[in-house]
Design a protein around this motif. Structure first.
Motif, PDB file in Angstrom:
ATOM      1  N   GLN A  85       2.666  25.546 -18.327  1.00 14.87           N
ATOM      2  CA  GLN A  85       3.788  25.202 -17.446  1.00 14.87           C
ATOM      3  C   GLN A  85       4.674  24.138 -18.090  1.00 14.87           C
ATOM      4  OE1 GLN A  85       2.612  24.105 -13.450  1.00 14.87           O
ATOM      5  NE2 GLN A  85       4.605  23.256 -12.955  1.00 14.87           N
ATOM      6  N   LEU A  86       4.079  23.115 -18.645  1.00 13.45           N
ATOM      7  CA  LEU A  86       4.864  22.058 -19.270  1.00 13.45           C
ATOM      8  C   LEU A  86       5.417  22.492 -20.629  1.00 13.45           C
ATOM      9  CD1 LEU A  86       2.796  18.892 -18.304  1.00 13.45           C
ATOM     10  CD2 LEU A  86       4.759  19.925 -17.134  1.00 13.45           C
ATOM     11  N   ARG A  87       4.695  23.351 -21.343  1.00 14.24           N
ATOM     12  CA  ARG A  87       5.217  23.887 -22.608  1.00 14.24           C
ATOM     13  C   ARG A  87       6.491  24.670 -22.357  1.00 14.24           C
ATOM     14  NH1 ARG A  87       6.482  28.063 -25.028  1.00 14.24           N
ATOM     15  NH2 ARG A  87       5.600  29.429 -23.464  1.00 14.24           N
TER      16      ARG A  87
ATOM     17  N   PHE B 227       6.259  14.891  -2.064  1.00 19.74           N
ATOM     18  CA  PHE B 227       7.430  15.378  -2.789  1.00 19.74           C
ATOM     19  C   PHE B 227       7.064  16.357  -3.912  1.00 19.74           C
ATOM     20  CE2 PHE B 227       8.983  11.393  -0.956  1.00 19.74           C
ATOM     21  CZ  PHE B 227      10.104  11.869  -0.287  1.00 19.74           C
ATOM     22  N   PHE B 228       5.848  16.216  -4.414  1.00 18.70           N
ATOM     23  CA  PHE B 228       5.383  17.079  -5.506  1.00 18.70           C
ATOM     24  C   PHE B 228       4.002  17.616  -5.142  1.00 18.70           C
ATOM     25  CE2 PHE B 228       8.165  13.821  -7.283  1.00 18.70           C
ATOM     26  CZ  PHE B 228       9.130  14.614  -7.880  1.00 18.70           C
ATOM     27  N   PRO B 229       3.962  18.655  -4.298  1.00 18.71           N
ATOM     28  CA  PRO B 229       2.674  19.195  -3.851  1.00 18.71           C
ATOM     29  C   PRO B 229       1.793  19.651  -5.008  1.00 18.71           C
ATOM     30  CG  PRO B 229       4.492  20.239  -2.675  1.00 18.71           C
ATOM     31  CD  PRO B 229       5.091  19.343  -3.713  1.00 18.71           C
ATOM     32  N   GLY B 230       2.400  19.983  -6.138  1.00 21.79           N
ATOM     33  CA  GLY B 230       1.644  20.387  -7.315  1.00 21.79           C
ATOM     34  C   GLY B 230       1.137  19.198  -8.115  1.00 21.79           C
ATOM     35  N   GLY B 231       1.337  17.995  -7.585  1.00 18.73           N
ATOM     36  CA  GLY B 231       0.818  16.779  -8.208  1.00 18.73           C
ATOM     37  C   GLY B 231       1.521  16.398  -9.499  1.00 18.73           C
TER      38      GLY B 231
ATOM     39  N   GLU C  73       1.367  17.541 -12.473  1.00 18.31           N
ATOM     40  CA  GLU C  73       1.935  18.623 -13.285  1.00 18.31           C
ATOM     41  C   GLU C  73       3.329  19.011 -12.786  1.00 18.31           C
ATOM     42  OE1 GLU C  73       0.459  22.951 -13.652  1.00 18.31           O
ATOM     43  OE2 GLU C  73      -0.458  21.833 -15.310  1.00 18.31           O
ATOM     44  N   GLN C  74       3.507  19.106 -11.484  1.00 20.46           N
ATOM     45  CA  GLN C  74       4.822  19.438 -10.942  1.00 20.46           C
ATOM     46  C   GLN C  74       5.807  18.303 -11.219  1.00 20.46           C
ATOM     47  OE1 GLN C  74       5.045  20.143  -6.698  1.00 20.46           O
ATOM     48  NE2 GLN C  74       7.197  20.758  -6.811  1.00 20.46           N
ATOM     49  N   LEU C  75       5.365  17.063 -11.022  1.00 21.07           N
ATOM     50  CA  LEU C  75       6.211  15.917 -11.334  1.00 21.07           C
ATOM     51  C   LEU C  75       6.596  15.942 -12.810  1.00 21.07           C
ATOM     52  CD1 LEU C  75       7.564  13.181 -10.727  1.00 21.07           C
ATOM     53  CD2 LEU C  75       5.349  12.106 -11.241  1.00 21.07           C
ATOM     54  N   GLY C  76       5.612  16.217 -13.662  1.00 26.78           N
ATOM     55  CA  GLY C  76       5.886  16.288 -15.102  1.00 26.78           C
ATOM     56  C   GLY C  76       6.938  17.318 -15.427  1.00 26.78           C
ATOM     57  N   GLU C  77       6.837  18.487 -14.814  1.00 27.63           N
ATOM     58  CA  GLU C  77       7.838  19.529 -15.066  1.00 27.63           C
ATOM     59  C   GLU C  77       9.216  19.084 -14.606  1.00 27.63           C
ATOM     60  OE1 GLU C  77       8.877  24.199 -14.142  1.00 27.63           O
ATOM     61  OE2 GLU C  77       7.005  23.367 -13.356  1.00 27.63           O
ATOM     62  N   GLU C  78       9.295  18.479 -13.432  1.00 31.99           N
ATOM     63  CA  GLU C  78      10.589  18.007 -12.925  1.00 31.99           C
ATOM     64  C   GLU C  78      11.170  16.916 -13.824  1.00 31.99           C
ATOM     65  OE1 GLU C  78      12.482  19.182 -10.386  1.00 31.99           O
ATOM     66  OE2 GLU C  78      10.994  20.776 -10.287  1.00 31.99           O
TER      67      GLU C  78
ATOM     68  N   GLY D  39      -1.214   7.925 -15.648  1.00 34.85           N
ATOM     69  CA  GLY D  39      -1.997   8.335 -14.486  1.00 34.85           C
ATOM     70  C   GLY D  39      -1.155   8.405 -13.222  1.00 34.85           C
ATOM     71  N   VAL D  40      -1.617   9.178 -12.262  1.00 39.14           N
ATOM     72  CA  VAL D  40      -0.921   9.325 -10.985  1.00 39.14           C
ATOM     73  C   VAL D  40      -0.806   7.973 -10.286  1.00 39.14           C
ATOM     74  CG1 VAL D  40      -1.052  10.381  -8.689  1.00 39.14           C
ATOM     75  CG2 VAL D  40      -1.560  11.742 -10.715  1.00 39.14           C
ATOM     76  N   LYS D  41      -1.871   7.218 -10.268  1.00 46.80           N
ATOM     77  CA  LYS D  41      -1.867   5.901  -9.624  1.00 46.80           C
ATOM     78  C   LYS D  41      -0.820   4.996 -10.280  1.00 46.80           C
ATOM     79  CE  LYS D  41      -4.848   2.072  -8.322  1.00 46.80           C
ATOM     80  NZ  LYS D  41      -6.164   1.465  -8.432  1.00 46.80           N
TER      81      LYS D  41
END
Length: 183
Positions: free
Chosen positions: A108-110, A35-39, A41-46, A17-19
């Motif tokens: 996106q993550l795939r 740092f990750f405006p896309g939340g 999902e963006q963090l996951g991709e990075e 979870g984000v928390k």
């Protein structure tokens, strides 16, 4: 990002979870979205892209000092088994963990996991060519290596045994010997 990588590796993408990420990072909640405006999902991709490139370097740790391809491969699988034992089977590859979860649900993550696997294939092919294999043989060995190691991680974590790592390592070494003999 390190907190996200650790949590994704241990709990998977959907199990994190984000928390939990923010608490593990000892960061203010709003910093994630700064740092990750896309939340998540963006963090996951990075995390996928950054961690994926780091794993290429981990393989180099074992291959670079190796005097030959076989001893380098054996060292890679021995290192993977040691890591699993030392972490009580919690640490394996975050890329495979996330890829299994999101392949059908998050494009996106795939794509990010596919890009990492392609990068591993290209890097492995290049590295195995240094040991005298041609392009096709080096690519075959790389795909055998990656699929064997990733599958062995799944089984080893589930069974809480390094036997799958040992069997996979032996199988990859057998393929490498055959490919070297044919070269």
């Amino acid at each position: 990002m390190a907190a996200g990588a650790e949590l994704f590796r241990r709990n998977g993408y959907t199990g994190t979870g984000v928390k939990q990420i923010v608490e593990t990072a000892n960061a203010p909640f709003g910093s994630l979205y700064h740092f990750f405006p896309g939340g998540k999902e963006q963090l996951g991709e990075e995390v996928i892209r950054t961690s994926g490139m780091m794993y290429i370097q981990v393989i180099d740790v074992f291959l670079e000092p190796a005097t030959d391809l076989i001893s380098g491969l054996e060292a890679c699988f021995a290192g993977a088994a040691a890591t699993l034992r030392e972490t009580d089977y919690a640490d394996a590859c975050p890329i495979a963990t996330v890829a299994l979860e999101v392949a059908s649900t998050n494009e996106q993550l795939r794509i990010a996991t596919a890009d990492v696997f392609e990068a591993w294939t290209a890097a492995g092919t290049e590295r195995f060519r240094r040991f005298g294999l041609g392009e096709d043989a080096a690519r075959t060995l790389t795909l055998t290596f990656v699929t064997s190691l990733e599958g062995a991680f799944v089984l080893s974590r589930s069974l809480r045994s390094t036997e799958p790592i040992a069997v996979a390592g032996s199988a990859v070494v057998d393929v490498a010997r055959r490919l070297l003999a044919e070269a």
